[in-house]
Design a protein around this motif. Structure first.
Motif, PDB file in Angstrom:
ATOM      1  N   GLU A   1       0.449 -10.716  -6.052  1.00  0.00           N
ATOM      2  CA  GLU A   1      -0.756 -10.790  -7.102  1.00  0.00           C
ATOM      3  C   GLU A   1      -2.001 -10.608  -6.521  1.00  0.00           C
ATOM      4  O   GLU A   1      -2.974 -10.092  -7.231  1.00  0.00           O
ATOM      5  CB  GLU A   1      -0.690 -12.510  -7.217  1.00  0.00           C
ATOM      6  CG  GLU A   1      -0.056 -13.012  -8.507  1.00  0.00           C
ATOM      7  CD  GLU A   1       0.142 -14.256  -8.535  1.00  0.00           C
ATOM      8  OE1 GLU A   1      -0.774 -15.294  -8.284  1.00  0.00           O
ATOM      9  OE2 GLU A   1       1.417 -14.831  -8.718  1.00  0.00           O
ATOM     10  N   THR A   2      -2.201 -11.040  -5.336  1.00  0.00           N
ATOM     11  CA  THR A   2      -3.342 -10.592  -4.442  1.00  0.00           C
ATOM     12  C   THR A   2      -3.796  -9.176  -4.404  1.00  0.00           C
ATOM     13  O   THR A   2      -4.819  -8.797  -4.726  1.00  0.00           O
ATOM     14  CB  THR A   2      -3.501 -11.275  -2.988  1.00  0.00           C
ATOM     15  OG1 THR A   2      -2.829 -12.707  -2.958  1.00  0.00           O
ATOM     16  CG2 THR A   2      -4.506 -10.970  -2.264  1.00  0.00           C
ATOM     17  N   PHE A   3      -2.627  -8.384  -4.284  1.00  0.00           N
ATOM     18  CA  PHE A   3      -3.097  -7.005  -4.176  1.00  0.00           C
ATOM     19  C   PHE A   3      -3.444  -6.414  -5.499  1.00  0.00           C
ATOM     20  O   PHE A   3      -4.316  -5.646  -5.577  1.00  0.00           O
ATOM     21  CB  PHE A   3      -1.641  -6.439  -3.796  1.00  0.00           C
ATOM     22  CG  PHE A   3      -1.566  -4.903  -3.717  1.00  0.00           C
ATOM     23  CD1 PHE A   3      -2.316  -4.221  -2.817  1.00  0.00           C
ATOM     24  CD2 PHE A   3      -0.903  -3.995  -4.452  1.00  0.00           C
ATOM     25  CE1 PHE A   3      -2.419  -2.933  -2.471  1.00  0.00           C
ATOM     26  CE2 PHE A   3      -1.021  -2.745  -4.365  1.00  0.00           C
ATOM     27  CZ  PHE A   3      -1.756  -2.105  -3.340  1.00  0.00           C
ATOM     28  N   GLU A   4      -2.830  -7.063  -6.529  1.00  0.00           N
ATOM     29  CA  GLU A   4      -3.236  -6.430  -7.877  1.00  0.00           C
ATOM     30  C   GLU A   4      -4.877  -7.045  -8.334  1.00  0.00           C
ATOM     31  O   GLU A   4      -5.392  -6.214  -8.908  1.00  0.00           O
ATOM     32  CB  GLU A   4      -2.438  -7.112  -9.021  1.00  0.00           C
ATOM     33  CG  GLU A   4      -0.943  -6.554  -8.982  1.00  0.00           C
ATOM     34  CD  GLU A   4      -0.827  -5.266  -9.068  1.00  0.00           C
ATOM     35  OE1 GLU A   4      -1.809  -4.427  -9.900  1.00  0.00           O
ATOM     36  OE2 GLU A   4      -0.094  -4.502  -8.397  1.00  0.00           O
ATOM     37  N   ILE A   5      -5.060  -8.099  -7.855  1.00  0.00           N
ATOM     38  CA  ILE A   5      -6.333  -8.490  -7.798  1.00  0.00           C
ATOM     39  C   ILE A   5      -7.325  -7.570  -7.222  1.00  0.00           C
ATOM     40  O   ILE A   5      -8.403  -7.179  -7.775  1.00  0.00           O
ATOM     41  CB  ILE A   5      -6.752  -9.805  -7.481  1.00  0.00           C
ATOM     42  CG1 ILE A   5      -5.889 -10.918  -8.636  1.00  0.00           C
ATOM     43  CG2 ILE A   5      -8.150 -10.319  -7.635  1.00  0.00           C
ATOM     44  CD1 ILE A   5      -5.927 -12.684  -7.867  1.00  0.00           C
ATOM     45  N   ILE A   6      -7.073  -7.351  -6.114  1.00  0.00           N
ATOM     46  CA  ILE A   6      -8.135  -6.398  -5.243  1.00  0.00           C
ATOM     47  C   ILE A   6      -8.057  -5.159  -5.816  1.00  0.00           C
ATOM     48  O   ILE A   6      -9.013  -4.473  -5.990  1.00  0.00           O
ATOM     49  CB  ILE A   6      -7.650  -6.701  -3.749  1.00  0.00           C
ATOM     50  CG1 ILE A   6      -7.765  -7.896  -3.019  1.00  0.00           C
ATOM     51  CG2 ILE A   6      -8.345  -5.460  -2.887  1.00  0.00           C
ATOM     52  CD1 ILE A   6      -7.238  -8.077  -1.684  1.00  0.00           C
ATOM     53  N   LYS A   7      -6.878  -4.808  -6.456  1.00  0.00           N
ATOM     54  CA  LYS A   7      -6.874  -3.599  -6.987  1.00  0.00           C
ATOM     55  C   LYS A   7      -7.563  -3.273  -8.189  1.00  0.00           C
ATOM     56  O   LYS A   7      -8.396  -2.278  -8.327  1.00  0.00           O
ATOM     57  CB  LYS A   7      -5.495  -3.033  -7.341  1.00  0.00           C
ATOM     58  CG  LYS A   7      -5.205  -1.549  -7.416  1.00  0.00           C
ATOM     59  CD  LYS A   7      -3.460  -1.499  -7.650  1.00  0.00           C
ATOM     60  CE  LYS A   7      -3.018  -0.091  -7.715  1.00  0.00           C
ATOM     61  NZ  LYS A   7      -1.709  -0.216  -7.792  1.00  0.00           N
TER      62      LYS A   7
ATOM     63  N   LEU B   1       0.821  -1.234   0.001  1.00  0.00           N
ATOM     64  CA  LEU B   1      -0.139   0.060  -0.131  1.00  0.00           C
ATOM     65  C   LEU B   1       0.711   1.338   0.181  1.00  0.00           C
ATOM     66  O   LEU B   1       0.613   2.440  -0.540  1.00  0.00           O
ATOM     67  CB  LEU B   1      -0.942  -0.122   1.168  1.00  0.00           C
ATOM     68  CG  LEU B   1      -2.129  -1.069   1.012  1.00  0.00           C
ATOM     69  CD1 LEU B   1      -2.841  -1.126   2.429  1.00  0.00           C
ATOM     70  CD2 LEU B   1      -3.072  -0.408   0.097  1.00  0.00           C
ATOM     71  N   ALA B   2       2.192   1.259   0.594  1.00  0.00           N
ATOM     72  CA  ALA B   2       2.980   2.360   0.787  1.00  0.00           C
ATOM     73  C   ALA B   2       3.600   2.737  -0.625  1.00  0.00           C
ATOM     74  O   ALA B   2       3.431   3.937  -0.999  1.00  0.00           O
ATOM     75  CB  ALA B   2       4.067   2.120   1.835  1.00  0.00           C
ATOM     76  N   GLN B   3       3.495   1.442  -1.464  1.00  0.00           N
ATOM     77  CA  GLN B   3       4.121   2.121  -2.994  1.00  0.00           C
ATOM     78  C   GLN B   3       2.873   2.812  -3.650  1.00  0.00           C
ATOM     79  O   GLN B   3       3.332   3.511  -4.502  1.00  0.00           O
ATOM     80  CB  GLN B   3       4.226   0.848  -3.639  1.00  0.00           C
ATOM     81  CG  GLN B   3       5.614  -0.132  -3.324  1.00  0.00           C
ATOM     82  CD  GLN B   3       5.736  -1.350  -3.650  1.00  0.00           C
ATOM     83  OE1 GLN B   3       4.852  -1.914  -4.750  1.00  0.00           O
ATOM     84  NE2 GLN B   3       6.460  -2.356  -3.139  1.00  0.00           N
TER      85      GLN B   3
END
Ligand code: TXA
Ligand code: MG
Length: 355
Positions: free
Chosen positions: A339-345, A261-263
């Protein structure tokens, strides 16, 4: 005339004895003046016809004007009201205990019921201990102003009630705001301590709840990403919540979650994990879960939420895989996390367009 027993009580830390005497008085069909945070009220057992008759007589209450039931616990709403709308939970989560009376469809009789949870220790303890539905109109004769302190309350009522608890001045000094939620749009029947605009804003605010297991990765990402999008769009009409289905509370977001998230320029270092409560689910218009198992848990908690719970991937119409669950990245390595982060995004990007 009746002999009115007057007992002085400490408003913040009332003596057990005084509370017990007041509760016993109500259970025995008596009338007791009690403080609330708004104005003083005359409390009575709402199920006791004689007591209610006497209450109407001494107040010279116009026939047919309903009495509000006072409760000591938000959960009691469902004991007295039926088909409670989401807007009611939004208002009571925001304003109870406090100066708000909600008019809802009655569960026990035809028509409606007015309910209020006062923000006053003495009132809450008396109502809680009495264990009966407590009617509590303002402690004034009909047509006169509602009493903001004890001397105003006792002035016209000494000799007419059985007991009076003297806790000095009330905190607010103005009656509660009465809101009828059986009508659409809602109607403010009496503008009291809470302004009409505030009521409309709180009831009209959308609420979205994200659910995962431990409320330390997936739901934190979803909430933070959606809040950022809403902020960028200058939208203040949506409240976003996140919670977990497991009995874990008080933990921060996991390190990879914070870093990912910081990115994106989002700081979740202040996040504290929470367990999903029935109150959160009931006030939410949309509950988005990561896995099927979360949906089951949420529906165990609040079966009525059935048509408001969706898998996040499904709701966002992400159809690339046969698996509609967004799996837990905990312990699965950096790539899986990313990957999980990208899907959620991606899901949040789609979601924000539809709310
Ligand atoms: O701040 C307050 O609400 C104070 C303190 C003592 O809690 N109580 C109070 O009660 O002001 P009362 O009875 O004086 O005023 C309650 C108002 C009345 O205007 C009544 O008509 C309305 O709430 N009300 C209660 N139940 C209702 C219902 N089912 N439908 C429509 N109006 C209702
Ligand atoms: Mg009144």
């Amino acid at each position: 005339m009746t002999q009115t027993r007057i007992i002085k009580v400490d408003p913040l830390n009332p003596a057990e004895d005084s509370i017990r005497i007041a509760a016993d008085t109500l259970r025995a069909g008596g009338l007791a003046i009690i403080p609330t945070e708004t104005v003083y009220g005359i409390a009575a057992n709402a199920l006791d016809e004689k007591a209610m008759q006497r209450l109407s007589e001494i107040k010279k209450r116009p026939e047919g004007k309903p009495f509000t039931l006072h409760i000591a616990d938000k959960e009691k709403v469902e004991e007295f009201a039926a088909q409670v709308p989401v807007s009611a939970y939004k208002l009571l989560e925001r304003f109870w205990p406090g100066p708000l009376t909600l008019v809802l469809k009655s569960k026990t009789a035809l028509g409606t019921v007015g309910l209020r949870m006062p923000d006053n220790e003495v009132a809450l303890e008396v109502i809680g201990l009495a264990g009966i539905p407590v009617a509590c109109p303002s402690a004034n004769l009909s047509g006169k102003p509602a009493p903001a302190n004890f001397s105003e309350a006792i002035r016209d009522l000494e000799g007419l009630v059985d007991l009076a608890l003297d806790a000095g001045d009330t905190k607010v000094g103005v009656e509660s705001t009465v809101v009828d939620l059986t009508l659409t749009p809602l109607r403010v029947l009496r503008e009291g301590a809470i302004r009409k605009e505030e009521i409309e804003k709180a009831a009209g605010r959308k609420c979205i709840l994200f659910i995962c297991t431990g409320n330390s990765c997936r739901s934190v990402m979803a909430k933070a990403l959606l809040e950022k999008k809403l902020k960028d769009a200058h939208r203040q009409d949506v409240e976003v919540l996140s919670a977990g289905t497991m009995m874990l509370g008080g933990l921060g977001a996991t390190e990879p979650t914070r870093e990912l998230l910081a990115q994106d320029g989002i700081d979740v270092s202040g996040h504290v994990s929470k367990r999903a409560t029935a109150g959160m689910v009931k006030k939410s218009d949309l509950i988005l879960v990561m896995e099927k198992i979360h949906e089951e848990r949420i529906l165990e908690l609040v079966p009525e939420a059935k048509n408001r719970v969706f898998l996040l991937k499904e709701f966002a119409k992400i159809e690339d895989t046969e698996n509609l669950d967004i799996e837990d990245p905990i312990g699965r390595g950096a790539d899986f996390y990313a990957e999980t982060f990208e899907i959620i995004k991606e899901a949040i990007g789609r979601l924000v367009k539809s709310i």
